[in-house]
Design an enzyme around this catalytic site. Structure first.
Site, PDB file in Angstrom:
ATOM      1  CG  ASP A   1      -0.348  -0.031   2.532  1.00 53.40           C
ATOM      2  OD1 ASP A   1       0.897  -0.119   2.610  1.00 53.40           O
ATOM      3  OD2 ASP A   1      -1.089   0.037   3.538  1.00 53.40           O
ATOM      4  CB  SER A   2       4.596   1.693   0.029  1.00 56.20           C
ATOM      5  OG  SER A   2       4.845   0.518  -0.714  1.00 56.20           O
TER       6      SER A   2
ATOM      7  CG  ASP B   1       0.314  -4.107   2.058  1.00 58.06           C
ATOM      8  OD1 ASP B   1       0.019  -4.800   3.048  1.00 58.06           O
ATOM      9  OD2 ASP B   1       1.051  -3.093   2.112  1.00 58.06           O
TER      10      ASP B   1
ATOM     11  CD  GLU C   1       7.612  -0.432   7.811  1.00 55.10           C
ATOM     12  OE1 GLU C   1       6.577  -1.069   7.510  1.00 55.10           O
ATOM     13  OE2 GLU C   1       7.840   0.712   7.389  1.00 55.10           O
TER      14      GLU C   1
HETATM   15  O1  KIV Z   1       3.433  -1.213   1.732  1.00 52.89           O
HETATM   16  C1  KIV Z   1       4.621  -1.536   1.788  1.00 52.89           C
HETATM   17  O2  KIV Z   1       5.401  -1.306   0.859  1.00 52.89           O
HETATM   18  C2  KIV Z   1       5.098  -2.201   2.993  1.00 52.89           C
HETATM   19  C3  KIV Z   1       6.565  -2.118   3.282  1.00 52.89           C
HETATM   20  C4  KIV Z   1       6.856  -2.192   4.707  1.00 52.89           C
HETATM   21  C5  KIV Z   1       7.329  -3.153   2.568  1.00 52.89           C
HETATM   22  O3  KIV Z   1       4.344  -2.759   3.704  1.00 52.89           O
END
Ligand code: KIV
Length: 285
Positions: free
Chosen positions: A47-48, A86, A185
């Site tokens: 979700d980044s 995600d 993380e």
């Molecule tokens: O959304 C994302 O990119 C993550 C990172 C911590 C890898 O969850």
């Protein structure tokens, strides 16, 4: 020969044999193709993407529909790589039923191999419900950006003994709920190393030190594309922002100087057609 996609039992085998997993985020078709060609073991449609693709200041605004569209593109680009979708904010927080429905969308619509969701003890029933639906689940602990408001910002977690114990208790709960994988993380390596050694499931890290069973980075950080900020745990392996900006500047200069397009970029008329064309346009003069 086409690359062989890893299955969940092979990720466990890699942990048992001490072979590190390489994991990266991807949000689009070409990046997924590059990652598969580069031999990445796993991809996360994180979700980044909210920050890296849409320019939001965080992950909270990201929707299920956005995650599905990007997961579909990544699946097409990396058909032989283990892809994790995600779960975005509010796709699982309300109820176990929401969690199962939305996890199921990732599999049905985007053919991902697993889903990831943030949180420990408080999402244990969500994890269990998704696992009971037959879906592979990855937990996510430590700095959990979707609840960064409660964490007081994007801050490393587990840096005191008391807060480290909270991360450990959450990790035990995530495992007990049936999660197959865990991501830590921004957690001290001492804490992450302990959890990776304690749990039988693969424990991967981002900013969690070298003792994890594998590493993940955000692709936009790794290639030097994301400009807003760079967390301490990032290593930039390239500077595509400069490469792209320089290419664009050269294009602008080429057009301004009349050097682009050159003759080799033009579609000339077929043989004999130019004289006919010249006669034809006489009537428009
Ligand atoms: O959304 C994302 O990119 C993550 C990172 C911590 C890898 O969850």
């Amino acid at each position: 020969m086409a690359k062989k996609k890893l299955m969940i039992h092979e990720l466990y085998q890699m942990k048992a044999e001490g072979r590190k997993v390489t994991w990266l985020t991807a949000y689009d078709f070409p990046t997924a193709q590059f990652a598969e060609a580069a031999g990445l073991d796993m991809l996360l449609v994180g979700d980044s993407l909210g920050m890296c693709v849409y320019g939001y200041t965080g992950t909270v605004p990201v929707t299920m529909d956005q995650c599905i569209v990007h997961s579909e593109a990544v699946r097409r680009g990396a058909p032989n790589t283990f892809v994790i979708g995600d779960m975005p904010f509010m796709s699982y927080q309300r109820s176990d039923e929401d969690a199962v429905v939305n996890a199921g969308r990732f599999l049905k619509e985007a053919s991902v191999d697993a889903v990831k969701l943030e949180g420990g003890r408080r999402v244990a029933s969500r994890i269990q419900a998704i696992v009971d639906a037959g879906i592979v689940v990855c937990g996510h602990l430590g700095l959990t950006p979707q609840s960064s408001g409660q964490l007081g910002g994007h801050k490393a977690q587990g840096r005191t003994a008391v807060s480290a114990e909270a991360v450990i208790q959450d990790a035990l709960a995530v495992h007990e709920a049936g999660a197959h994988l865990l991501l830590l993380e921004a957690v001290p390596p001492e804490v992450a190393g302990f959890i990776a050694g304690k749990l039988p499931i693969p424990v991967y890290g981002i900013g969690a030190g070298p003792q994890c069973d594998g590493q993940i980075l955000i692709v936009s950080d790794l290639i030097g594309q994301f400009q807003a900020f760079t967390p301490k745990f990032v290593k930039k392996y390239a500077d595509v922002a400069t490469v792209i900006t320089e290419a664009m500047k050269a294009y602008v200069k080429g057009v301004h100087e009349g050097k682009f397009p050159a003759d080799e970029h033009c579609y000339h008329m077929l043989e004999g057609e130019e004289s006919l064309f010249k006669k034809l346009i006489d009537k428009y003069r």
